[in-house]
Design a protein around this motif. Structure first.
Motif, PDB file in Angstrom:
ATOM      1  N   GLY A 343      77.940 -51.367 -33.241  1.00  0.00           N
ATOM      2  CA  GLY A 343      78.003 -52.814 -33.189  1.00  0.00           C
ATOM      3  C   GLY A 343      79.305 -53.317 -33.795  1.00  0.00           C
ATOM      4  N   LEU A 344      79.782 -54.451 -33.292  1.00  0.00           N
ATOM      5  CA  LEU A 344      81.026 -55.035 -33.776  1.00  0.00           C
ATOM      6  C   LEU A 344      80.730 -56.229 -34.686  1.00  0.00           C
ATOM      7  CD1 LEU A 344      83.068 -54.962 -30.446  1.00  0.00           C
ATOM      8  CD2 LEU A 344      83.114 -53.285 -32.306  1.00  0.00           C
ATOM      9  N   ASN A 345      81.606 -56.467 -35.615  1.00  0.00           N
ATOM     10  CA  ASN A 345      81.462 -57.545 -36.580  1.00  0.00           C
ATOM     11  C   ASN A 345      81.760 -58.881 -35.903  1.00  0.00           C
ATOM     12  OD1 ASN A 345      81.630 -59.378 -38.656  1.00  0.00           O
ATOM     13  ND2 ASN A 345      82.906 -58.089 -39.974  1.00  0.00           N
ATOM     14  N   GLU A 346      80.715 -59.603 -35.562  1.00  0.00           N
ATOM     15  CA  GLU A 346      80.893 -60.855 -34.829  1.00  0.00           C
ATOM     16  C   GLU A 346      81.671 -61.889 -35.637  1.00  0.00           C
ATOM     17  OE1 GLU A 346      77.551 -62.435 -32.746  1.00  0.00           O
ATOM     18  OE2 GLU A 346      76.606 -60.462 -32.506  1.00  0.00           O
ATOM     19  N   ALA A 347      81.515 -61.859 -36.963  1.00  0.00           N
ATOM     20  CA  ALA A 347      82.227 -62.819 -37.802  1.00  0.00           C
ATOM     21  C   ALA A 347      83.732 -62.614 -37.721  1.00  0.00           C
ATOM     22  CB  ALA A 347      81.764 -62.691 -39.251  1.00  0.00           C
ATOM     23  N   LEU A 348      84.161 -61.399 -37.385  1.00  0.00           N
ATOM     24  CA  LEU A 348      85.577 -61.101 -37.218  1.00  0.00           C
ATOM     25  C   LEU A 348      86.025 -61.268 -35.774  1.00  0.00           C
ATOM     26  CD1 LEU A 348      88.280 -60.010 -38.260  1.00  0.00           C
ATOM     27  CD2 LEU A 348      87.353 -57.692 -38.041  1.00  0.00           C
ATOM     28  N   PHE A 349      85.214 -60.782 -34.835  1.00  0.00           N
ATOM     29  CA  PHE A 349      85.611 -60.800 -33.428  1.00  0.00           C
ATOM     30  C   PHE A 349      85.564 -62.198 -32.825  1.00  0.00           C
ATOM     31  CE2 PHE A 349      85.491 -56.313 -33.736  1.00  0.00           C
ATOM     32  CZ  PHE A 349      86.143 -55.803 -32.625  1.00  0.00           C
ATOM     33  N   ASN A 350      84.572 -62.990 -33.171  1.00  0.00           N
ATOM     34  CA  ASN A 350      84.408 -64.285 -32.510  1.00  0.00           C
ATOM     35  C   ASN A 350      85.575 -65.242 -32.735  1.00  0.00           C
ATOM     36  OD1 ASN A 350      82.078 -63.882 -31.023  1.00  0.00           O
ATOM     37  ND2 ASN A 350      80.733 -64.369 -32.758  1.00  0.00           N
ATOM     38  N   LYS A 365     101.620 -62.822 -32.654  1.00  0.00           N
ATOM     39  CA  LYS A 365     102.140 -63.526 -33.832  1.00  0.00           C
ATOM     40  C   LYS A 365     101.425 -64.863 -34.024  1.00  0.00           C
ATOM     41  CE  LYS A 365     106.435 -65.308 -35.838  1.00  0.00           C
ATOM     42  NZ  LYS A 365     107.906 -65.474 -35.652  1.00  0.00           N
ATOM     43  N   ASP A 366     101.207 -65.586 -32.919  1.00  0.00           N
ATOM     44  CA  ASP A 366     100.525 -66.879 -33.013  1.00  0.00           C
ATOM     45  C   ASP A 366      99.064 -66.714 -33.418  1.00  0.00           C
ATOM     46  OD1 ASP A 366     102.859 -68.130 -32.279  1.00  0.00           O
ATOM     47  OD2 ASP A 366     102.278 -68.392 -30.171  1.00  0.00           O
ATOM     48  N   ILE A 367      98.423 -65.671 -32.921  1.00  0.00           N
ATOM     49  CA  ILE A 367      97.024 -65.413 -33.291  1.00  0.00           C
ATOM     50  C   ILE A 367      96.925 -65.149 -34.790  1.00  0.00           C
ATOM     51  CG2 ILE A 367      95.044 -63.882 -32.950  1.00  0.00           C
ATOM     52  CD1 ILE A 367      96.124 -63.327 -30.115  1.00  0.00           C
ATOM     53  N   VAL A 368      97.832 -64.307 -35.288  1.00  0.00           N
ATOM     54  CA  VAL A 368      97.843 -63.996 -36.723  1.00  0.00           C
ATOM     55  C   VAL A 368      98.085 -65.256 -37.551  1.00  0.00           C
ATOM     56  CG1 VAL A 368      99.127 -62.783 -38.530  1.00  0.00           C
ATOM     57  CG2 VAL A 368      98.528 -61.586 -36.411  1.00  0.00           C
ATOM     58  N   GLU A 369      99.024 -66.072 -37.105  1.00  0.00           N
ATOM     59  CA  GLU A 369      99.352 -67.299 -37.839  1.00  0.00           C
ATOM     60  C   GLU A 369      98.163 -68.259 -37.865  1.00  0.00           C
ATOM     61  OE1 GLU A 369     101.587 -69.892 -40.113  1.00  0.00           O
ATOM     62  OE2 GLU A 369     102.013 -67.812 -39.556  1.00  0.00           O
ATOM     63  N   ASP A 373      94.510 -67.721 -42.786  1.00  0.00           N
ATOM     64  CA  ASP A 373      93.723 -68.151 -43.942  1.00  0.00           C
ATOM     65  C   ASP A 373      92.332 -67.528 -43.947  1.00  0.00           C
ATOM     66  OD1 ASP A 373      95.807 -69.732 -44.830  1.00  0.00           O
ATOM     67  OD2 ASP A 373      95.108 -71.500 -43.713  1.00  0.00           O
ATOM     68  N   ARG A 374      91.966 -66.854 -42.882  1.00  0.00           N
ATOM     69  CA  ARG A 374      90.611 -66.296 -42.788  1.00  0.00           C
ATOM     70  C   ARG A 374      90.606 -64.766 -42.761  1.00  0.00           C
ATOM     71  NH1 ARG A 374      87.736 -69.334 -37.877  1.00  0.00           N
ATOM     72  NH2 ARG A 374      85.958 -68.178 -38.745  1.00  0.00           N
ATOM     73  N   PHE A 375      91.639 -64.173 -42.123  1.00  0.00           N
ATOM     74  CA  PHE A 375      91.632 -62.716 -41.962  1.00  0.00           C
ATOM     75  C   PHE A 375      93.022 -62.156 -42.214  1.00  0.00           C
ATOM     76  CE2 PHE A 375      88.644 -64.479 -38.778  1.00  0.00           C
ATOM     77  CZ  PHE A 375      87.447 -64.043 -39.367  1.00  0.00           C
ATOM     78  N   ASN A 376      93.078 -60.934 -42.714  1.00  0.00           N
ATOM     79  CA  ASN A 376      94.380 -60.291 -42.813  1.00  0.00           C
ATOM     80  C   ASN A 376      94.785 -59.761 -41.448  1.00  0.00           C
ATOM     81  OD1 ASN A 376      93.728 -57.352 -42.496  1.00  0.00           O
ATOM     82  ND2 ASN A 376      92.534 -57.703 -44.359  1.00  0.00           N
ATOM     83  N   GLU A 377      96.076 -59.546 -41.269  1.00  0.00           N
ATOM     84  CA  GLU A 377      96.587 -59.211 -39.948  1.00  0.00           C
ATOM     85  C   GLU A 377      96.107 -57.840 -39.471  1.00  0.00           C
ATOM     86  OE1 GLU A 377     101.018 -57.509 -41.125  1.00  0.00           O
ATOM     87  OE2 GLU A 377     100.789 -59.617 -40.585  1.00  0.00           O
TER      88      GLU A 377
END
Length: 514
Positions: A343-350, A365-369, A373-377
């Motif tokens: 199973g995949l971590n929905e809190a991260l994938f969604n 780069k834009d996705i990371v930016e 504030d929520r996830f590390n790259e």
């Protein structure tokens, strides 16, 4: 078999498959996840690529048409080469396509150095003499930093089922009738093996894989059976033996061609992960991996002169990529599968999918930016790699490559759709200038698309496809049941058209197939 075929099946043409591993763009994410630098030219400039033993040339022409590469290739079967050249002419993709043996082709003096060389389904079925020729060619012609894709039958996975291949080939070579067609002789050999296995309880009990494999073989295309099982030369190989061959060409193992085949969570249970983590020698770890998983087939990337990236370099390389989610959001399951389902971590994938679900091209780069504030790259890179491994997401080519490929892709796809008016036409793939790859569409989907591009009104497209179905003497089917009643069949086709309009058109547009 002909004398020029050196023992390889040449009197039965190969199937019309497409193999995405031969798309150089698909090497980028597996390389980055392995901490290695992919060839810089693949995504930034025109480059040279080579396929050795291309079969019917579907993959070759898909990639020559849709990518930024100049392709060179050979297959000693002249029927294969003639058809591949026909496709190349249709798309005007400029591929150099030869019908030469490996020895002849590898001695040519008009071949450049290559950034990418691919061999799919060839290595296990050729002689050691030809392997020596190919390794010498790779040594001379693969650039420093260049990538080799190679797939091969693997031990120990092939140890148990190898008796099936031996008996099938022995019967075919000694007991077939010249009065029968090739296809009938193959059927007879498969039926003979089935009779023998029915009387071989001690064998089938000690090797329980044999009967399921035989049953699977009975359902396969007979051309596939001929090429996979009846050639003179056949040698499954341990990873360590493959390494010995390729070391002489100055190559080192890079990674599997699909990241999920290197993603521990989809490969091993906890005890197995602990065992794999105990090895400091990465080559030996690959050998143990094949034993734990009982691997029968490997699809790997090797590199000439691996360059390991620092964490900063890896981050910057990721951020330079552009990606496209080409699967409808609702179709993406929150699980990943290889040898295990996890199973995949929905809190991260969604949150990542929330950005990508518009099916537009996005800069990593834009996705990371957006999500900093929520996830590390690193977590974001992992999500993208898993989505790519699940074939939900692809790396996007440069704008120059896309624009260069558009007219070629349009010509190739129009030809495939026109030819699909006949159900005996065997190519089920359309190419995308966005990703440089090809995507599968079944016959009815291709009929709907043909109706769409020919300007048939939406409320008439089912009638258009239904007429083609009847012209070809076919019937719709549902859950394995043939629908002989026209009303039931047409209702089924209407349901398929509804799904095509609501889901497939978006898929086709985001890939610039439409």
């Amino acid at each position: 078999m002909s004398s020029w075929s050196e023992g390889y099946v040449s009197d039965i043409n190969y199937t019309f498959g497409y193999y995405s591993e031969l798309n150089p763009n698909n090497a980028v994410i597996p390389f980055l996840m392995a901490g290695l630098a992919p060839p810089e030219s693949i995504l930034t400039a025109q480059y040279n690529a080579c396929e050795l033993g291309f079969g019917q040339g579907v993959s070759l022409n898909a990639h020559a048409t849709a990518s930024y590469a100049k392709w060179y290739a050979t297959d000693f079967n002249p029927s294969h080469a003639n058809f591949a050249r026909h496709l190349s002419h249709i798309a005007n993709n400029g591929a150099l396509i030869a019908d030469q043996s490996f020895n002849e082709f590898c001695q040519r003096d008009d071949l450049p150095e290559f950034d990418f060389i691919g061999l799919h389904g060839i290595w296990s079925w050729i002689s050691d003499e030809n392997r020596t020729i190919l390794v010498d060619f790779i040594h001379r012609k693969l650039k420093v930093g260049g990538v080799l894709y190679i797939s091969y039958n693997t031990l120990p996975g092939w140890s148990a089922p190898s008796p099936l291949r031996h008996l099938l080939r022995e019967h075919h070579n000694t007991m077939t009738s010249t009065a029968n067609s090739h296809q009938q002789n193959i059927r007879d050999s498969v039926e003979f093996v089935e009779k023998v296995f029915a009387q071989s309880a001690s064998l089938t009990q000690s090797a329980p894989q044999l009967l399921p494999r035989l049953q699977n073989l009975k359902d396969r295309d007979l051309n596939y059976v001929a090429h996979e099982y009846l050639s003179k030369d056949w040698q499954p190989m341990y990873f360590a033996d493959m390494q010995k061959w390729l070391e002489s060409a100055k190559l080192t193992f890079a990674c599997s061609s699909n990241y999920l085949d290197d993603f521990n969570e989809t490969l091993y249970n906890q005890e197995q992960r602990e065992l794999m983590a105990s090895f400091s020698n990465p080559s030996f770890a690959q050998t143990v991996k094949d034993f734990i998983l009982n691997k029968q087939f490997r699809k790997d990337f090797w590199v000439k002169g691996a360059r390991h990236l620092t964490p900063y370099e890896k981050s910057e390389a990721w951020k330079k990529l552009r990606v496209l989610l080409h699967t409808p959001r609702l179709k993406i399951e929150m699980k990943a599968s290889s040898h295990l389902n996890v199973g995949l971590n929905e809190a991260l994938f969604n949150p990542v999918l929330d950005i990508l679900q518009d099916h537009k091209i996005h800069s990593v780069k834009d996705i990371v930016e957006t999500l900093k504030d929520r996830f590390n790259e690193i977590d974001i890179f992992n999500v993208l790699a898993i989505l790519a491994g699940k074939n939900n997401l692809a790396v996007v080519q440069s704008e120059q490559a896309i624009e260069q490929a558009r007219p070629r892709c349009a010509a190739f796809n129009r030809y495939i759709l026109e030819q699909s008016r006949s159900s005996v036409f065997s190519i089920n793939y359309l190419v995308s200038p966005i990703t440089g790859g090809a995507y599968h569409f079944d016959l009815v989907q291709r009929w709907f698309l043909l109706a769409h591009i020919e300007g048939v009104a939406k409320n008439k497209q089912v009638d258009f496809a239904w007429e083609l179905l009847k012209t070809n003497g076919l019937f719709m089917s549902k859950e394995g049941r043939t629908l002989h009643d026209d009303n039931e069949g047409k209702a089924m086709m209407k349901d398929l058209h509804k799904a095509f309009v609501e889901e497939q058109l978006l898929y086709l547009k985001c890939l610039a197939i439409l």
